[in-house]
Design a protein around this motif. Structure first.
Motif, PDB file in Angstrom:
ATOM      1  N   ASP A   1      12.985   8.171   6.128  1.00 11.37           N
ATOM      2  CA  ASP A   1      11.845   7.846   6.972  1.00 11.37           C
ATOM      3  C   ASP A   1      10.786   9.290   7.109  1.00 11.37           C
ATOM      4  OD1 ASP A   1       9.758   7.674   8.933  1.00 11.37           O
ATOM      5  OD2 ASP A   1      11.115   6.744  10.255  1.00 11.37           O
ATOM      6  N   PRO A   2       9.568   9.095   6.422  1.00 11.72           N
ATOM      7  CA  PRO A   2       8.784  10.371   6.197  1.00 11.72           C
ATOM      8  C   PRO A   2       8.305  10.915   7.520  1.00 11.72           C
ATOM      9  CG  PRO A   2       7.539   8.326   5.456  1.00 11.72           C
ATOM     10  CD  PRO A   2       9.093   7.882   5.817  1.00 11.72           C
ATOM     11  N   ARG A   3       8.446  10.075   8.622  1.00 18.67           N
ATOM     12  CA  ARG A   3       8.170  10.802   9.793  1.00 18.67           C
ATOM     13  C   ARG A   3       9.089  11.507  10.168  1.00 18.67           C
ATOM     14  NH1 ARG A   3       7.061   4.943  12.286  1.00 18.67           N
ATOM     15  NH2 ARG A   3       9.117   4.695  11.170  1.00 18.67           N
ATOM     16  N   VAL A   4      10.403  11.675   9.868  1.00 20.45           N
ATOM     17  CA  VAL A   4      11.327  12.311  10.173  1.00 20.45           C
ATOM     18  C   VAL A   4      11.701  13.481   9.310  1.00 20.45           C
ATOM     19  CG1 VAL A   4      13.786  12.390  10.913  1.00 20.45           C
ATOM     20  CG2 VAL A   4      12.251  10.533  11.549  1.00 20.45           C
ATOM     21  N   VAL A   5      11.737  13.046   7.972  1.00 24.74           N
ATOM     22  CA  VAL A   5      12.119  13.920   6.910  1.00 24.74           C
ATOM     23  C   VAL A   5      10.704  14.326   5.955  1.00 24.74           C
ATOM     24  CG1 VAL A   5      13.337  14.132   4.809  1.00 24.74           C
ATOM     25  CG2 VAL A   5      14.425  13.129   6.768  1.00 24.74           C
ATOM     26  N   SER A   6      10.557  15.439   5.797  1.00 27.45           N
ATOM     27  CA  SER A   6       9.107  15.914   5.433  1.00 27.45           C
ATOM     28  C   SER A   6       9.324  15.693   3.911  1.00 27.45           C
ATOM     29  CB  SER A   6       8.632  17.394   5.632  1.00 27.45           C
ATOM     30  OG  SER A   6       9.198  18.083   5.042  1.00 27.45           O
ATOM     31  N   ASN A   7       8.397  14.690   3.205  1.00 27.78           N
ATOM     32  CA  ASN A   7       8.331  14.812   1.649  1.00 27.78           C
ATOM     33  C   ASN A   7       9.587  14.067   1.017  1.00 27.78           C
ATOM     34  OD1 ASN A   7       5.933  14.851   0.235  1.00 27.78           O
ATOM     35  ND2 ASN A   7       5.818  17.117   0.600  1.00 27.78           N
TER      36      ASN A   7
ATOM     37  N   ASP B   1       0.724  -1.366  -0.046  1.00 28.44           N
ATOM     38  CA  ASP B   1       0.090  -0.056  -0.031  1.00 28.44           C
ATOM     39  C   ASP B   1       0.901   1.294  -0.099  1.00 28.44           C
ATOM     40  OD1 ASP B   1       0.973  -0.368   2.561  1.00 28.44           O
ATOM     41  OD2 ASP B   1      -0.974  -0.594   3.515  1.00 28.44           O
ATOM     42  N   VAL B   2       2.011   1.343  -0.449  1.00 29.42           N
ATOM     43  CA  VAL B   2       2.952   2.366  -0.391  1.00 29.42           C
ATOM     44  C   VAL B   2       3.654   2.252  -1.766  1.00 29.42           C
ATOM     45  CG1 VAL B   2       3.462   2.828   1.724  1.00 29.42           C
ATOM     46  CG2 VAL B   2       5.015   1.079   0.694  1.00 29.42           C
ATOM     47  N   SER B   3       3.954   3.382  -2.725  1.00 29.50           N
ATOM     48  CA  SER B   3       4.388   3.633  -3.915  1.00 29.50           C
ATOM     49  C   SER B   3       5.942   3.397  -3.839  1.00 29.50           C
ATOM     50  CB  SER B   3       4.277   4.678  -4.504  1.00 29.50           C
ATOM     51  OG  SER B   3       2.658   4.703  -4.847  1.00 29.50           O
ATOM     52  N   GLY B   4       6.372   2.501  -3.171  1.00 29.63           N
ATOM     53  CA  GLY B   4       7.711   2.032  -3.322  1.00 29.63           C
ATOM     54  C   GLY B   4       8.585   2.589  -1.964  1.00 29.63           C
TER      55      GLY B   4
ATOM     56  N   LYS C   1      17.296  15.700  13.621  1.00 31.66           N
ATOM     57  CA  LYS C   1      18.059  16.765  12.989  1.00 31.66           C
ATOM     58  C   LYS C   1      19.179  16.439  11.992  1.00 31.66           C
ATOM     59  CE  LYS C   1      20.831  19.160  15.867  1.00 31.66           C
ATOM     60  NZ  LYS C   1      21.282  20.153  16.991  1.00 31.66           N
ATOM     61  N   ALA C   2      19.924  15.286  12.496  1.00 27.37           N
ATOM     62  CA  ALA C   2      20.905  14.890  11.771  1.00 27.37           C
ATOM     63  C   ALA C   2      20.522  14.221  10.234  1.00 27.37           C
ATOM     64  CB  ALA C   2      21.738  13.674  12.538  1.00 27.37           C
ATOM     65  N   LEU C   3      19.394  13.439  10.282  1.00 30.01           N
ATOM     66  CA  LEU C   3      18.788  12.711   9.523  1.00 30.01           C
ATOM     67  C   LEU C   3      18.270  13.670   8.445  1.00 30.01           C
ATOM     68  CD1 LEU C   3      17.875   9.759   8.504  1.00 30.01           C
ATOM     69  CD2 LEU C   3      15.613  10.066   9.291  1.00 30.01           C
ATOM     70  N   ASP C   4      17.891  14.762   8.844  1.00 35.45           N
ATOM     71  CA  ASP C   4      16.866  15.669   7.894  1.00 35.45           C
ATOM     72  C   ASP C   4      18.394  16.631   7.495  1.00 35.45           C
ATOM     73  OD1 ASP C   4      14.561  17.059   7.160  1.00 35.45           O
ATOM     74  OD2 ASP C   4      15.704  18.971   7.837  1.00 35.45           O
TER      75      ASP C   4
ATOM     76  N   ILE D   1      23.445   9.627  -3.156  1.00 30.00           N
ATOM     77  CA  ILE D   1      22.986   8.635  -2.225  1.00 30.00           C
ATOM     78  C   ILE D   1      21.722   7.825  -2.519  1.00 30.00           C
ATOM     79  CG2 ILE D   1      24.358   9.834  -0.107  1.00 30.00           C
ATOM     80  CD1 ILE D   1      21.722  10.649   1.002  1.00 30.00           C
ATOM     81  N   THR D   2      21.638   6.794  -2.217  1.00 30.62           N
ATOM     82  CA  THR D   2      20.148   6.210  -2.476  1.00 30.62           C
ATOM     83  C   THR D   2      19.235   6.353  -1.405  1.00 30.62           C
ATOM     84  OG1 THR D   2      21.416   4.531  -3.745  1.00 30.62           O
ATOM     85  CG2 THR D   2      19.155   3.840  -3.026  1.00 30.62           C
ATOM     86  N   GLY D   3      19.812   6.335  -0.227  1.00 26.69           N
ATOM     87  CA  GLY D   3      18.861   6.621   0.878  1.00 26.69           C
ATOM     88  C   GLY D   3      19.358   6.684   2.377  1.00 26.69           C
ATOM     89  N   ILE D   4      18.785   7.012   3.422  1.00 22.76           N
ATOM     90  CA  ILE D   4      19.381   7.083   4.526  1.00 22.76           C
ATOM     91  C   ILE D   4      18.406   6.456   5.599  1.00 22.76           C
ATOM     92  CG2 ILE D   4      20.271   8.852   6.315  1.00 22.76           C
ATOM     93  CD1 ILE D   4      19.658  11.088   4.406  1.00 22.76           C
ATOM     94  N   ALA D   5      18.924   5.801   6.525  1.00 23.28           N
ATOM     95  CA  ALA D   5      18.250   5.127   7.584  1.00 23.28           C
ATOM     96  C   ALA D   5      18.735   5.255   8.815  1.00 23.28           C
ATOM     97  CB  ALA D   5      17.835   3.535   7.142  1.00 23.28           C
ATOM     98  N   GLY D   6      18.144   4.889   9.989  1.00 25.29           N
ATOM     99  CA  GLY D   6      18.878   5.029  11.195  1.00 25.29           C
ATOM    100  C   GLY D   6      17.959   4.384  12.245  1.00 25.29           C
TER     101      GLY D   6
END
Ligand code: ASP
Length: 438
Positions: free
Chosen positions: A215-221, A207-210, A427-430, A288-293
């Motif tokens: 993480d959208p809860r931390v970084v907006s859009n 139910d998500v487009s990939g 803050k760091a992720l963003d 970068i392809t993505g960031i996670a933490g």
């Protein structure tokens, strides 16, 4: 072209969702094999059929009546059948399952019945054969997937069936009893079917487009990830980015079959393509392809003069952790220092014993534990042998006033992992995201 499609619980939660699924499957004759989950949530407070089944199991164990949750399960399936206008009755199946649960069936049998019943309905609706996973996915005596046996028998059954629906989540033990994978395991079943069918593509419909870059809860859009390699995915999912069951990667990865994460509620979106290697992947949009933490790590800091000359120092440290059943995440070391990063939850109950054992094992000059560490993984095939990525990560962190407490770069150059104060995590992720995605 041959495709295997797996639909998750929310994609098959009610008749409307079944209609979307059928439209997707029927849109391409290459869509020959479909793996189905049990009905999931229709709205946020709803209960998944698998959870209702597990409730029945607990009640039966406690010798209490199962009518209430079992009735809800029957109603959900009856509604789907009626709403789709199918000429199918599962009443005798319901009666059998109810009886077997009352007679104290095993947990895995009970948990698996949602996939079993839902797949029967989907097979009928699509006009496909129903191929029970009980007869085609096998576990060993130890309860691990028997890939060789499964591959050979499933390949024959699939080609005989031509087009089939296979329930996800379970298979059978050598003695014939049902065994499930861990929760969310229909993803693994889909991967196994794709491998046995020698599919060109495994589509995992959810139910998500990939996947998103952060993480959208931390970084907006955050931007979606159009394409990712198996290795990048592994790095990101280990650090908490979840889109699929972790173990689902291995069967198809070995066979070189790409996975496409798609959205049943938005089939026009291309989703995320997961490819076996970077060679056939298009150039990434960003370095970068993505960031996670993840938060919740502790660092055990050990100092000892002339440690670098001692043989077996690291081994003795790690042995202590092993003896206390604690696995380590990272191991940055200096000339006279060694740091072991572990999960706080695993360390806490053993803390005093571990410290005492370490003192005995290596007689350190100084030993301390620092809690509240967060780890951030910056992952990307575009980083390999390209200059300046580390510089940009650390500049972004410095500008955001985030103090870096640990640095670890995988030898593949595919990731840079930094340890920071948990309080600075968001803050760091963003900051890192904004550095690379303008
Ligand atoms: N129905 C099972 C669960 O809820 C398996 C799955 O959906 O993949 O975990």
């Amino acid at each position: 072209m041959l495709k295997v499609l797996k639909f998750g619980g929310s994609s098959l939660a009610d008749a409307d969702q079944f209609r979307k699924v059928a439209a997707i499957v029927k849109a391409d004759p290459a869509n020959r094999f479909v793996v189905a989950s049990a009905p999931g949530k229709r709205f946020p407070e709803d209960v998944k059929v698998t959870d209702l089944l597990l409730e029945c199991y607990q009640l039966a164990r406690a010798k209490k009546p199962i009518d209430e949750p079992f009735g809800k399960i029957e109603t959900r399936f009856r509604e789907i059948i009626a709403d789709l206008g199918l000429n199918l009755s599962l009443e005798s199946e319901f009666a059998t399952i109810r009886l077997v649960i009352k007679n104290r069936a095993g947990r895995d049998y009970v948990a698996s019945r949602g996939e079993y019943l839902n797949s029967m309905i989907l097979a009928e609706y699509l006009g496909y054969a129903f191929l029970d996973a009980e007869d085609s996915i096998f576990f060993t005596e130890e309860g691990v997937l028997d890939l060789a046996r499964t591959d050979s028998s499933l390949e024959v059954l699939l080609s005989e069936a031509g087009r089939a629906v296979i329930p996800g989540f379970y298979g059978s033990m050598p003695n014939g009893t049902i065994r499930t994978f861990s929760r969310g395991g229909s993803d693994i079943s889909g991967s196994i079917v794709a491998r046995a069918a020698k599919a060109d593509l495994y589509e995992n419909w959810t139910d998500v487009s990939g996947m998103l870059m952060a993480d959208p809860r931390v970084v907006s859009n955050p931007e979606p990830i159009p394409c990712i390699t198996y290795r990048e995915l592994r790095e990101l999912s280990y650090m908490g980015a979840s889109v699929m069951h972790e173990e689902a990667i291995f069967p198809v990865r070995e066979a070189g079959i790409p996975i496409n994460i798609r959205n049943t509620n938005c089939p026009e979106a291309p989703g995320t393509m997961i490819l076996s290697s970077g060679e056939n992947a298009p150039a990434p949009n960003h370095v970068i392809t993505g960031i996670a933490g993840k938060v919740g790590f502790s660092a055990i800091y050990i100092e000892k003069a002339l440690m670098n000359g001692q043989k077996g120092f690291g081994r003795r440290v790690l042995q202590v952790l092993e003896e206390h059943q604690i696995s380590f995440e990272h191991l940055p070391s200096g000339i006279d220092t060694m740091t072991v990063v572990v999960e706080t939850a695993a360390l806490k109950p053993e803390l005093d014993a571990v410290l005492a054992a370490l003192k005995k094992a290596v007689d350190p000059d100084h030993i301390a534990v620092h809690d509240d560490l967060a780890l951030l993984a910056v992952v990307g095939r575009g980083m390999v042998r390209s200059e300046g990525t580390a510089f940009r990560v650390f500049r972004a962190l410095a500008e955001a006033k985030v103090n870096v407490r640990m640095i670890d770069q995988g030898s593949s150059e595919l990731n840079i992992i930094v340890g920071i104060d948990a309080a600075h995590y968001a803050k760091a992720l963003d900051a890192v995201y904004r550095e690379f995605v303008k």
